[in-house]
Design an enzyme around this catalytic site. Structure first.
Site, PDB file in Angstrom:
ATOM      1  N   HIS A 155       0.818  -1.221   0.000  1.00  0.00           N
ATOM      2  CA  HIS A 155       0.000   0.000   0.000  1.00  0.00           C
ATOM      3  C   HIS A 155       0.854   1.275   0.000  1.00  0.00           C
ATOM      4  CE1 HIS A 155      -3.124   2.877   0.830  1.00  0.00           C
ATOM      5  NE2 HIS A 155      -2.637   3.123   2.030  1.00  0.00           N
TER       6      HIS A 155
ATOM      7  N   HIS B 272       2.884   7.435   5.453  1.00  0.00           N
ATOM      8  CA  HIS B 272       1.591   8.010   5.837  1.00  0.00           C
ATOM      9  C   HIS B 272       0.783   7.169   6.822  1.00  0.00           C
ATOM     10  CE1 HIS B 272      -0.249   5.452   2.675  1.00  0.00           C
ATOM     11  NE2 HIS B 272      -1.356   5.609   3.364  1.00  0.00           N
TER      12      HIS B 272
ATOM     13  N   ASP C 287      -3.460   8.235  -1.412  1.00  0.00           N
ATOM     14  CA  ASP C 287      -3.826   7.149  -0.498  1.00  0.00           C
ATOM     15  C   ASP C 287      -5.228   6.634  -0.837  1.00  0.00           C
ATOM     16  OD1 ASP C 287      -4.009   5.497   1.802  1.00  0.00           O
ATOM     17  OD2 ASP C 287      -4.871   7.151   2.977  1.00  0.00           O
TER      18      ASP C 287
ATOM     19  N   GLU D 154      -0.349   5.884  12.440  1.00  0.00           N
ATOM     20  CA  GLU D 154      -1.674   5.368  12.770  1.00  0.00           C
ATOM     21  C   GLU D 154      -1.662   3.860  13.014  1.00  0.00           C
ATOM     22  OE1 GLU D 154      -4.818   5.997   9.985  1.00  0.00           O
ATOM     23  OE2 GLU D 154      -6.325   5.567  11.505  1.00  0.00           O
ATOM     24  N   ASP D 155      -0.932   3.127  12.180  1.00  0.00           N
ATOM     25  CA  ASP D 155      -1.049   1.665  12.224  1.00  0.00           C
ATOM     26  C   ASP D 155       0.108   0.937  12.909  1.00  0.00           C
ATOM     27  OD1 ASP D 155      -3.399   1.977  10.902  1.00  0.00           O
ATOM     28  OD2 ASP D 155      -2.605   1.505   8.916  1.00  0.00           O
TER      29      ASP D 155
ATOM     30  N   ASP E 212     -20.959  15.417 -26.870  1.00  0.00           N
ATOM     31  CA  ASP E 212     -19.506  15.520 -26.746  1.00  0.00           C
ATOM     32  C   ASP E 212     -18.877  14.272 -26.127  1.00  0.00           C
ATOM     33  OD1 ASP E 212     -20.765  16.009 -24.419  1.00  0.00           O
ATOM     34  OD2 ASP E 212     -19.678  17.825 -23.906  1.00  0.00           O
TER      35      ASP E 212
END
Ligand code: MN
Length: 738
Positions: A70, A94, A161, A98-99, A281
């Site tokens: 990821h 990122h 993300d 958090e994880d 279009d």
């Protein structure tokens, strides 16, 4: 050449989920970054990779893949967007805070302040649950926008993300898929669009659309496939024609062709209630050239080959969209009556269109340097300021939704704060947006330093200063041009209160006056309870209602007096016949109470006859107009003399009022150069504003000039006339009524 096109259409048409199979390695990212940024700090990127693979070790995604995939993919997406090293490192990191057990402090000590701040902000964004109830949702939008205002890269990493999560959505349980897809459609895709990141927006929308409405998706997908099959031949042909023609004119260009993306086809079908083949279009050609000059040349060449469709040409080069999108758009009719859209732009414009704000970094290291990036993002940061000020979450959410999808105009306060208003808004809307009191007391506006009428239509980038006066009141005329519901409701509210009050007072004046005629006291009848019986009999609520009705001109005082004053009293004291005019004179001398005072300005219940245009000092008289209060005319106005005497009412100028009235003067002069400026200078030197001037030459070498001026009263006007008469070559000066 033709193959290229089909191939490009082919990728466009591939099922969105197919993208999930691509897997990037660190080396892919490194080589991608090296290409666009040879001086990039590759060590930092490597370090971020190693750090993240260590801390995520052993973790798995729902798909069963190692978690590391990821952050790797997110970093890859960021490198495809040609982002800076800091963003790519943040892409790797990122999810670490958090994880895993890693703290922001740790990131800071290893990677420094900039990356740590970014990761911290992204982590905070990740904790937000957008699908919770509205109140929380609004709170979150705010945080999100604020984060963006501080550093736009937070949002860009967050979008990358989200993009990867959308690409791998199929591994989640179905109810979660729908939730994430909905959130993507509601929040992420519009934000990408806002930032001008077209590629990102399209992919997010398509992935989400395929999840939320799989059957519709499938149907449109099939139709797109068919279209591709049927049109590939003639699209090849068009491509050939355009390229050959451009070469003839010495223009080097990239020509490509694409089919409108599924979600936007769906939206168009929904919005316009049309079928797939009714959309004009569907197919667009994109021509990318080197310079702005070539864009216009190319447009001319295309128009010389095919007939343009009227009204379909849009010049976003000279008028960029609010997200900075620039391009020329035109639709032409080709053989067989098909309509084809062409989008023509330079490479730099193309980068902006595809990558939006992300393209900013592209040029930092490249040879093209964007001047004043700051200005480019100013609107964005100032948009954030607006979000901070809205306290009501529901209102906030509304604003965000409207703002993301509807047409709006961005203007600035004198302090440089951005305000967003619906297109077509006036300075009055702006004033009410600032504060209700500012709106109510608004007397004028200065836009970019110049005084403008209040009905001026605001334009993007205008700086607006509202002029207020504490005694000023809103005008019902504003209702004719305001756009915002806030302004409209505040003005209406004011007008209603004022109207009720004015008509109540007016009603009382008129009724008292009528009682006076017979030598009876109104107050006496009120006290005796005679009115209560009367109300009961005629089915009226109370005194307030009756007086208001009289004031509005809906109820005649004579009928009331007839019902209340016994007939013998009325007969006995029947007023001797006076002409209306002599009565007025008499009344005007003694300061009697039945007289309505009027100020120069139109107020809620008083308006001035256009036929005679009275100004303070003129002898005047009022006439009750049904439902519209009093119209004031000059005593000698022919219209006045034909009115119903019963509805006449005595009025007097309010000496305390200081408002101005419009007056018109006609100046006949010898037609000589310079005479006009001499006249207008004389007017201006008295501090009088000319609101309109009309000059024409007539025979005998004469010129007739009419001026509309704002005057405080009749003596002011006489003085003006006297001064103008003094000017050499002025033959005559007179006031024009009506
Ligand atoms: Mn993530």
């Amino acid at each position: 050449m033709g193959e290229e096109i089909v191939q490009e259409i082919g990728t466009r048409l591939s099922k969105p989920a197919a993208a999930a199979t691509s897997r990037a390695t660190l080396e892919d990212i490194i080589s991608a970054v090296q290409k666009y940024n040879p001086e990039a700090d590759l060590d930092c990127i490597r370090k971020a990779y190693v750090f993240c693979s260590n801390v995520h070790k052993g973790q798995k995604r729902v798909s069963g893949d190692p978690f590391l995939i990821h952050p790797l993919q997110v970093a890859m997406i960021l490198s495809e967007m040609r982002m800076d090293t800091v963003s790519i490192a943040a892409g790797f990191l990122h999810d670490t805070v958090e994880d895993t057990l890693v703290s922001v402090d740790e990131i800071r000590s290893v990677f420094g302040e900039e990356i740590a701040t970014l990761v911290d902000a992204i982590t905070k964004l990740s904790k937000i649950n957008f699908s919770s109830r509205e109140k929380r949702e609004a709170e979150n939008y705010r945080k999100m926008f604020l984060a963006m205002a501080k550093d736009i890269r937070v949002i860009i990493v967050k979008l990358a993300d989200r993009l990867h999560n959308m690409r791998t959505l199929q591994y989640l349980p179905e109810h979660k898929q729908i939730k994430v897809a909905q959130e993507t459609l509601n929040i992420y895709a519009p934000i990408a669009g806002r930032l001008g990141m077209q590629e990102m927006k399209i992919e997010l929308e398509n992935l989400a659309f395929a999840t939320t409405k799989p059957d519709v998706w499938e149907r449109i997908e099939r139709q797109v496939e068919q279209l591709k099959k049927h049109s590939s031949k003639f699209m090849d042909k068009i491509n050939d024609i355009v390229k050959r023609k451009l070469v003839e004119f010495g223009i080097k260009a990239d020509v490509s062709c694409r089919v409108k993306h599924q979600y936007s086809i769906y939206k168009k079908m929904e919005e316009q209630k049309v079928e797939f083949d009714q959309i004009h279009d569907l197919i667009a050609f994109r021509v990318i050239v080197d310079s702005v000059k070539e864009c216009y040349e190319c447009l001319g060449i295309i128009h010389s080959i095919w007939k343009p469709v009227h009204g379909r040409f849009k010049d976003f080069i000279s008028m960029p969209k609010t997200n900075n999108y620039q391009s020329l758009h035109t639709t032409v009719i080709i053989e067989g009556g098909h309509r084809i859209e062409f989008q023509i732009r330079t490479r730099a414009m193309h980068a902006m269109a595809e990558w939006g704000v992300a393209s900013h970094w592209k040029y930092k290291t490249g040879k093209e340097v964007e001047p004043k990036d700051e200005i480019k993002f100013r609107w964005l940061r100032q948009f954030m300021e607006l979000q901070k000020e809205l306290s009501d979450p529901a209102e906030y959410l509304d604003t965000v939704r409207i703002d993301l999808f509807a047409s709006e105009v961005y203007v600035f306060t004198p302090q440089g704060q951005l305000r967003e208003l619906p297109r077509g808004s006036s300075p009055v809307d702006f004033a009410y947006a600032i504060h209700t009191d500012v709106g109510n007391q608004c007397v004028g506006a200065r836009v970019n330093g110049k005084i403008v009428p209040l009905r001026y239509i605001l334009r993007n980038g205008d700086t607006i200063e509202i002029l207020t006066s504490p005694n000023h009141k809103p005008s019902k005329d504003w209702l004719k041009f305001v756009q915002t519901s806030k302004a409209r409701s505040k003005i209406r509210q004011y007008v209603r209160i004022e109207q009720r009050q004015r008509s109540h007072d007016l009603g009382q004046d008129l009724l008292e006056k009528e009682f006076d005629k017979y030598g009876e006291k109104f107050g006496h009848y009120v006290k005796s309870g005679a009115f209560d019986q009367y109300f009961h009999k005629v089915g009226m609520k109370d005194m307030d209602q009756m007086l208001a009705l009289i004031g509005y001109g809906r109820l005649n005082v004579t009928s009331i007096v007839e019902a209340l004053i016994p007939a013998e009293k009325r007969k006995k004291q029947l007023p001797h016949h006076e002409s209306a005019i002599s009565k007025i004179f008499k009344r005007a001398k003694e300061k009697s109470k039945g007289v309505v005072r009027v100020a120069g300005l139109d107020d809620i219940m008083v308006s001035f006859g256009k036929c005679c245009n009275p100004i303070p000092g003129d002898r005047i008289m009022g006439f009750i107009t049904r439902g519209r209060g009093i119209t004031v005319h000059t005593l000698d106005c022919p219209r006045m003399l034909t009115t119903d005497p019963v509805r006449r009412v005595e009025v007097q100028w309010d000496k305390m009022a200081t408002s101005m009235r419009p007056a018109r003067i006609r100046v006949v002069a010898v037609d000589k150069t310079g005479i006009l400026s001499e006249i207008s200078q004389a007017i201006a030197s008295m501090g009088i504003n000319i609101s309109q001037a009309n000059c024409r030459s007539v025979e005998d070498n004469k010129a007739i000039n009419t001026f509309d001026v704002l005057i405080s009263d009749i003596s002011h006007l006489f003085e003006l006339i006297k001064n103008l008469e003094k000017i050499r070559n002025v033959i005559s000066v007179e006031r024009v009524k009506g």
